[in-house]
Design a protein around this motif. Structure first.
Motif, mmCIF file in Angstrom:
data_model
loop_
_atom_site.group_PDB
_atom_site.id
_atom_site.type_symbol
_atom_site.label_atom_id
_atom_site.label_comp_id
_atom_site.label_asym_id
_atom_site.label_seq_id
_atom_site.Cartn_x
_atom_site.Cartn_y
_atom_site.Cartn_z
ATOM 1 N N ALA A 58 -12.898 8.432 3.303
ATOM 2 C CA ALA A 58 -13.134 9.321 2.167
ATOM 3 C C ALA A 58 -13.202 8.470 0.900
ATOM 4 C CB ALA A 58 -12.007 10.338 2.061
ATOM 5 N N TYR A 59 -14.229 8.688 0.117
ATOM 6 C CA TYR A 59 -14.449 7.906 -1.105
ATOM 7 C C TYR A 59 -14.393 8.813 -2.334
ATOM 8 C CZ TYR A 59 -16.561 4.501 2.106
ATOM 9 O OH TYR A 59 -16.798 3.622 3.132
ATOM 10 N N ASP A 60 -13.817 8.296 -3.411
ATOM 11 C CA ASP A 60 -13.915 8.903 -4.728
ATOM 12 C C ASP A 60 -14.981 8.112 -5.482
ATOM 13 O OD1 ASP A 60 -11.728 10.584 -4.162
ATOM 14 O OD2 ASP A 60 -10.316 9.055 -4.859
ATOM 15 N N LEU A 61 -15.918 8.808 -6.107
ATOM 16 C CA LEU A 61 -17.001 8.158 -6.838
ATOM 17 C C LEU A 61 -16.790 8.296 -8.338
ATOM 18 C CD1 LEU A 61 -19.978 9.551 -4.711
ATOM 19 C CD2 LEU A 61 -18.640 7.463 -4.323
ATOM 20 N N ASN A 62 -17.206 7.282 -9.096
ATOM 21 C CA ASN A 62 -17.116 7.382 -10.552
ATOM 22 C C ASN A 62 -18.358 8.093 -11.096
ATOM 23 O OD1 ASN A 62 -19.190 5.465 -10.753
ATOM 24 N ND2 ASN A 62 -17.799 3.785 -11.241
ATOM 25 N N GLU A 63 -18.449 8.190 -12.405
ATOM 26 C CA GLU A 63 -19.554 8.933 -13.027
ATOM 27 C C GLU A 63 -20.916 8.287 -12.765
ATOM 28 O OE1 GLU A 63 -17.586 6.111 -15.785
ATOM 29 O OE2 GLU A 63 -16.826 7.909 -14.805
ATOM 30 N N ASP A 64 -20.937 7.003 -12.382
ATOM 31 C CA ASP A 64 -22.188 6.311 -12.049
ATOM 32 C C ASP A 64 -22.515 6.402 -10.556
ATOM 33 O OD1 ASP A 64 -22.623 5.434 -14.714
ATOM 34 O OD2 ASP A 64 -21.196 3.796 -14.401
ATOM 35 N N GLY A 65 -21.670 7.114 -9.795
ATOM 36 C CA GLY A 65 -21.902 7.259 -8.368
ATOM 37 C C GLY A 65 -21.418 6.085 -7.542
ATOM 38 N N LEU A 66 -20.647 5.195 -8.179
ATOM 39 C CA LEU A 66 -20.114 4.025 -7.470
ATOM 40 C C LEU A 66 -18.727 4.327 -6.926
ATOM 41 C CD1 LEU A 66 -21.195 1.288 -10.046
ATOM 42 C CD2 LEU A 66 -22.392 2.016 -7.968
ATOM 43 N N ILE A 67 -18.365 3.658 -5.858
ATOM 44 C CA ILE A 67 -17.065 3.886 -5.231
ATOM 45 C C ILE A 67 -15.945 3.429 -6.157
ATOM 46 C CG2 ILE A 67 -15.562 3.263 -3.305
ATOM 47 C CD1 ILE A 67 -18.160 2.939 -1.625
ATOM 48 N N GLN A 68 -15.036 4.331 -6.438
ATOM 49 C CA GLN A 68 -13.857 4.051 -7.263
ATOM 50 C C GLN A 68 -12.650 3.770 -6.365
ATOM 51 O OE1 GLN A 68 -14.198 4.001 -10.646
ATOM 52 N NE2 GLN A 68 -12.143 3.206 -10.806
ATOM 53 N N ASN A 69 -12.473 4.597 -5.341
ATOM 54 C CA ASN A 69 -11.362 4.472 -4.388
ATOM 55 C C ASN A 69 -11.870 4.847 -3.005
ATOM 56 O OD1 ASN A 69 -9.113 4.027 -6.307
ATOM 57 N ND2 ASN A 69 -9.621 6.097 -6.972
ATOM 58 N N GLY A 70 -11.202 4.321 -1.987
ATOM 59 C CA GLY A 70 -11.535 4.689 -0.615
ATOM 60 C C GLY A 70 -10.266 4.815 0.215
ATOM 61 N N ARG A 71 -10.262 5.785 1.117
ATOM 62 C CA ARG A 71 -9.131 5.991 2.025
ATOM 63 C C ARG A 71 -9.674 5.992 3.444
ATOM 64 N NH1 ARG A 71 -9.270 8.789 -2.174
ATOM 65 N NH2 ARG A 71 -10.179 10.650 -1.246
ATOM 66 N N ILE A 72 -9.081 5.136 4.287
ATOM 67 C CA ILE A 72 -9.549 4.969 5.660
ATOM 68 C C ILE A 72 -8.588 5.673 6.606
ATOM 69 C CG2 ILE A 72 -10.067 3.289 7.469
ATOM 70 C CD1 ILE A 72 -10.560 1.257 5.134
ATOM 71 N N TYR A 73 -9.158 6.482 7.489
ATOM 72 C CA TYR A 73 -8.373 7.187 8.503
ATOM 73 C C TYR A 73 -8.913 6.794 9.877
ATOM 74 C CZ TYR A 73 -7.200 9.930 4.407
ATOM 75 O OH TYR A 73 -6.785 10.314 3.159
ATOM 76 N N MET A 74 -8.053 6.175 10.673
ATOM 77 C CA MET A 74 -8.451 5.743 12.010
ATOM 78 C C MET A 74 -7.366 6.159 12.994
ATOM 79 S SD MET A 74 -9.186 1.909 13.459
ATOM 80 C CE MET A 74 -10.759 1.627 12.697
ATOM 81 N N LEU A 75 -7.759 6.612 14.161
ATOM 82 C CA LEU A 75 -6.802 7.027 15.175
ATOM 83 C C LEU A 75 -6.281 5.785 15.913
ATOM 84 C CD1 LEU A 75 -8.611 10.207 16.514
ATOM 85 C CD2 LEU A 75 -6.717 10.061 14.891
ATOM 86 N N THR A 76 -5.311 5.134 15.293
ATOM 87 C CA THR A 76 -4.806 3.880 15.862
ATOM 88 C C THR A 76 -4.108 4.099 17.202
ATOM 89 O OG1 THR A 76 -2.848 4.038 14.449
ATOM 90 C CG2 THR A 76 -4.627 2.615 13.695
ATOM 91 N N ASP A 77 -3.570 5.289 17.453
ATOM 92 C CA ASP A 77 -2.966 5.548 18.763
ATOM 93 C C ASP A 77 -4.035 5.503 19.855
ATOM 94 O OD1 ASP A 77 -4.028 7.941 17.681
ATOM 95 O OD2 ASP A 77 -2.718 9.171 18.928
ATOM 96 N N VAL A 78 -5.243 5.968 19.546
ATOM 97 C CA VAL A 78 -6.354 5.900 20.490
ATOM 98 C C VAL A 78 -6.717 4.433 20.732
ATOM 99 C CG1 VAL A 78 -8.806 6.462 20.837
ATOM 100 C CG2 VAL A 78 -7.239 8.176 19.890
ATOM 101 N N MET A 79 -6.761 3.629 19.657
ATOM 102 C CA MET A 79 -7.067 2.211 19.801
ATOM 103 C C MET A 79 -6.017 1.509 20.658
ATOM 104 S SD MET A 79 -7.534 -0.814 16.991
ATOM 105 C CE MET A 79 -8.995 -0.109 16.297
ATOM 106 N N MET A 80 -4.753 1.760 20.381
ATOM 107 C CA MET A 80 -3.681 1.101 21.125
ATOM 108 C C MET A 80 -3.746 1.479 22.608
ATOM 109 S SD MET A 80 -2.532 -0.730 18.792
ATOM 110 C CE MET A 80 -0.975 -1.424 19.262
ATOM 111 N N GLN A 81 -4.050 2.725 22.893
ATOM 112 C CA GLN A 81 -4.188 3.171 24.284
ATOM 113 C C GLN A 81 -5.321 2.420 24.968
ATOM 114 O OE1 GLN A 81 -5.160 7.381 24.793
ATOM 115 N NE2 GLN A 81 -3.055 7.663 25.516
ATOM 116 N N GLN A 82 -6.438 2.239 24.286
ATOM 117 C CA GLN A 82 -7.578 1.519 24.855
ATOM 118 C C GLN A 82 -7.251 0.045 25.074
ATOM 119 O OE1 GLN A 82 -11.188 2.322 22.613
ATOM 120 N NE2 GLN A 82 -10.821 4.523 22.707
ATOM 121 N N LEU A 83 -6.502 -0.561 24.151
ATOM 122 C CA LEU A 83 -6.146 -1.971 24.303
ATOM 123 C C LEU A 83 -5.182 -2.177 25.464
ATOM 124 C CD1 LEU A 83 -5.715 -3.102 20.594
ATOM 125 C CD2 LEU A 83 -7.641 -3.554 22.135
ATOM 126 N N LYS A 84 -4.327 -1.215 25.714
ATOM 127 C CA LYS A 84 -3.327 -1.346 26.761
ATOM 128 C C LYS A 84 -3.835 -0.898 28.129
ATOM 129 C CE LYS A 84 0.511 -0.897 23.572
ATOM 130 N NZ LYS A 84 1.647 -0.081 23.144
#
Length: 86
Positions: A58-84
């Motif tokens: 999810a990104y917050d954009l400034n008045e020029d349409g450029l990325i101001q902030n970003g939040r990353i959401y990943m299902l790390t439990d799914v990744m860990m299960q796949q690695l194991k």
């Protein structure tokens, strides 16, 4: 630095885009994190295993349409299960 580490050091990976939504103030990326585990991640040494993990950014954009902030959401439990278990 964190993104470089995850995508190029711990994994040889890329985000495969499934969907995007963009408004005046925000943007959303729905993707799959897909790649090979090639380096240490979360205390697990390289396994050579393939992963395919849901990812949302999810990104917050400034008045020029450029990325101001970003939040990353990943299902790390799914990744860990796949690695194991793959």
């Amino acid at each position: 630095d964190m993104l470089h580490y995850v995508y190029h050091v711990a994994f040889d990976a890329k985000a495969i885009v499934n969907n995007t939504v963009i408004t005046k103030n925000n943007a959303l990326l729905e993707a799959s994190f897909v790649g090979k585990h090639i380096g240490e991640f979360a205390g697990i040494a390289a396994t050579g295993k393939q992963v395919n993990v849901p990812l949302c950014v999810a990104y917050d954009l400034n008045e020029d349409g450029l990325i101001q902030n970003g939040r990353i959401y990943m299902l790390t439990d799914v990744m860990m299960q796949q690695l194991k278990n793959n």
